[in-house]
Design an enzyme around this catalytic site. Structure first.
Site, PDB file in Angstrom:
ATOM      1  N   ARG A  64       0.820  -1.220   0.000  1.00 24.98           N
ATOM      2  CA  ARG A  64       0.000   0.000   0.000  1.00 24.98           C
ATOM      3  C   ARG A  64       0.846   1.260   0.000  1.00 24.98           C
ATOM      4  O   ARG A  64       0.425   2.300  -0.514  1.00 24.98           O
ATOM      5  CB  ARG A  64      -0.977  -0.033   1.179  1.00 24.98           C
ATOM      6  CG  ARG A  64      -2.162  -0.943   0.922  1.00 24.98           C
ATOM      7  CD  ARG A  64      -2.965  -1.175   2.167  1.00 24.98           C
ATOM      8  NE  ARG A  64      -2.496  -2.302   2.938  1.00 24.98           N
ATOM      9  CZ  ARG A  64      -2.597  -2.424   4.250  1.00 24.98           C
ATOM     10  NH1 ARG A  64      -3.152  -1.467   4.943  1.00 24.98           N
ATOM     11  NH2 ARG A  64      -2.154  -3.499   4.854  1.00 24.98           N
ATOM     12  N   GLU A 101       1.485  -6.044  13.003  1.00 25.55           N
ATOM     13  CA  GLU A 101       0.328  -6.258  13.880  1.00 25.55           C
ATOM     14  C   GLU A 101      -0.250  -7.656  13.712  1.00 25.55           C
ATOM     15  O   GLU A 101      -0.692  -8.266  14.680  1.00 25.55           O
ATOM     16  CB  GLU A 101      -0.763  -5.206  13.617  1.00 25.55           C
ATOM     17  CG  GLU A 101      -1.872  -5.250  14.658  1.00 25.55           C
ATOM     18  CD  GLU A 101      -3.057  -4.327  14.351  1.00 25.55           C
ATOM     19  OE1 GLU A 101      -3.053  -3.632  13.334  1.00 25.55           O
ATOM     20  OE2 GLU A 101      -4.003  -4.340  15.168  1.00 25.55           O
TER      21      GLU A 101
HETATM   22  O1  LIG Z   1       3.299  -0.994  11.954  1.00 22.82           O
HETATM   23  P1  LIG Z   1       3.122  -2.423  11.574  1.00 22.82           P
HETATM   24  O2  LIG Z   1       2.536  -3.272  12.673  1.00 22.82           O
HETATM   25  O3  LIG Z   1       4.388  -3.000  11.015  1.00 22.82           O
HETATM   26  O4  LIG Z   1       2.025  -2.478  10.410  1.00 22.82           O
HETATM   27  C1  LIG Z   1       1.994  -1.576   9.353  1.00 22.82           C
HETATM   28  C2  LIG Z   1       2.162  -2.249   8.031  1.00 22.82           C
HETATM   29  O5  LIG Z   1       1.127  -3.213   7.821  1.00 22.82           O
HETATM   30  C3  LIG Z   1       0.573  -3.026   6.531  1.00 22.82           C
HETATM   31  O6  LIG Z   1       1.289  -3.692   5.535  1.00 22.82           O
HETATM   32  P2  LIG Z   1       1.118  -5.228   5.130  1.00 22.82           P
HETATM   33  O7  LIG Z   1       2.357  -5.960   5.553  1.00 22.82           O
HETATM   34  O8  LIG Z   1      -0.205  -5.755   5.583  1.00 22.82           O
HETATM   35  O9  LIG Z   1       1.255  -5.182   3.565  1.00 22.82           O
HETATM   36  P3  LIG Z   1       0.369  -4.703   2.328  1.00 22.82           P
HETATM   37  O10 LIG Z   1       0.583  -3.224   2.217  1.00 22.82           O
HETATM   38  O11 LIG Z   1       1.032  -5.466   1.245  1.00 22.82           O
HETATM   39  O12 LIG Z   1      -1.077  -5.062   2.544  1.00 22.82           O
HETATM   40  C4  LIG Z   1       0.701  -1.535   6.326  1.00 22.82           C
HETATM   41  O13 LIG Z   1       0.580  -1.196   4.959  1.00 22.82           O
HETATM   42  C5  LIG Z   1       2.049  -1.236   6.901  1.00 22.82           C
HETATM   43  O14 LIG Z   1       3.097  -1.458   5.965  1.00 22.82           O
HETATM   44  N1  LIG Z   2      -5.158  -2.460  11.537  1.00 17.91           N
HETATM   45  C1  LIG Z   2      -4.527  -2.332  10.364  1.00 17.91           C
HETATM   46  N2  LIG Z   2      -5.192  -1.930   9.276  1.00 17.91           N
HETATM   47  C2  LIG Z   2      -4.557  -1.793   8.081  1.00 17.91           C
HETATM   48  N3  LIG Z   2      -3.256  -2.034   7.921  1.00 17.91           N
HETATM   49  C3  LIG Z   2      -2.560  -2.430   8.995  1.00 17.91           C
HETATM   50  N4  LIG Z   2      -1.255  -2.734   9.139  1.00 17.91           N
HETATM   51  C4  LIG Z   2      -1.073  -3.094  10.413  1.00 17.91           C
HETATM   52  N5  LIG Z   2      -2.196  -3.025  11.122  1.00 17.91           N
HETATM   53  C5  LIG Z   2      -3.136  -2.605  10.245  1.00 17.91           C
END
Ligand SMILES: O=P(O)(O)OC[C@H]1O[C@H](OP(=O)(O)OP(=O)(O)O)[C@H](O)[C@@H]1O
Ligand SMILES: Nc1ncnc2[nH]cnc12
Length: 180
Positions: A64, A101
């Site tokens: 994202r 998370e």
């Molecule tokens: O602060 P944190 O606990 O590390 O979480 C935040 C991360 O989680 C999500 O990515 P995700 O790994 O789900 O990847 P995506 O963007 O490919 O969906 C979001 O886009 C952040 O990069």
């Molecule tokens: N609650 C949440 N929603 C969307 N992206 C996330 N990445 C980590 N936690 C998330």
């Protein structure tokens, strides 16, 4: 941070309970992305912050983060650098494992992504536990670049990401358009 921008964008983020795991409230940004006014306002903001912080490169965190960082880099006249999940980038890469998370993963950056003197703005949609951003900061430091700032669309304050990143950032600004 502009409260008007925060209100515009917050209204376009959808809560999805129990996704991708029970107990997680997922912040879905797709309604913001498909709203032309909101998306443009967010991209303009990222471009303005990149310029103000003197960034020469904008780093997006897969996936994202790419959607926000790439047009933000273009708006700022800066280059875009992808930090990708393991195994997606060709050539020599630096790797870093981390927990987030709702799981754990490995991210990578190409060893030659940055040039001497580059100042890097890190961009992502969500700061939750801070595991992803911390790993990205570690990678950027190992790749020899200087971090100029971190800009997030939203910060889930109750998960402590800011506290986790602050020791790594020192005086480098960590900004979130929306605080939750
Ligand atoms: O602060 P944190 O606990 O590390 O979480 C935040 C991360 O989680 C999500 O990515 P995700 O790994 O789900 O990847 P995506 O963007 O490919 O969906 C979001 O886009 C952040 O990069
Ligand atoms: N609650 C949440 N929603 C969307 N992206 C996330 N990445 C980590 N936690 C998330």
């Amino acid at each position: 941070m502009s409260t008007e921008l925060a209100a515009l964008l917050a209204a376009k983020i959808r809560d999805v309970p129990d996704y991708p795991k029970p107990g997680v409230v997922f912040k879905d940004i797709t309604p913001l992305l498909d709203d032309a006014e909101s998306f443009a306002a967010l991209v303009r903001h990222i471009g303005e912050r990149a310029r103000a912080l003197g960034a020469t490169k904008v780093v997006g965190l897969e996936a994202r983060g790419f959607i926000l960082a790439a047009p933000g880099a273009y708006a700022a006249g800066a280059g875009f650098v992808p930090v990708r999940k393991e195994g997606k980038l060709p050539g020599a890469c630096l790797s870093q494992s981390y927990d987030l998370e709702y799981g754990s993963a490995v991210i990578e950056v190409q060893v030659d992504a940055f040039s001497p003197g580059d100042r890097v703005l890190v961009v992502d949609d969500v700061l939750a536990t801070g595991g992803t951003a911390e790993a990205a900061l570690e990678l950027i430091a190992r790749a020899g670049a200087e971090v100029a700032g971190v800009v997030m669309l939203m910060e889930l304050g109750f998960l402590g990401g800011r506290e986790r990143l602050l020791p790594k950032l020192g005086d480098v600004p960590l900004e979130a358009v929306i605080q939750i």
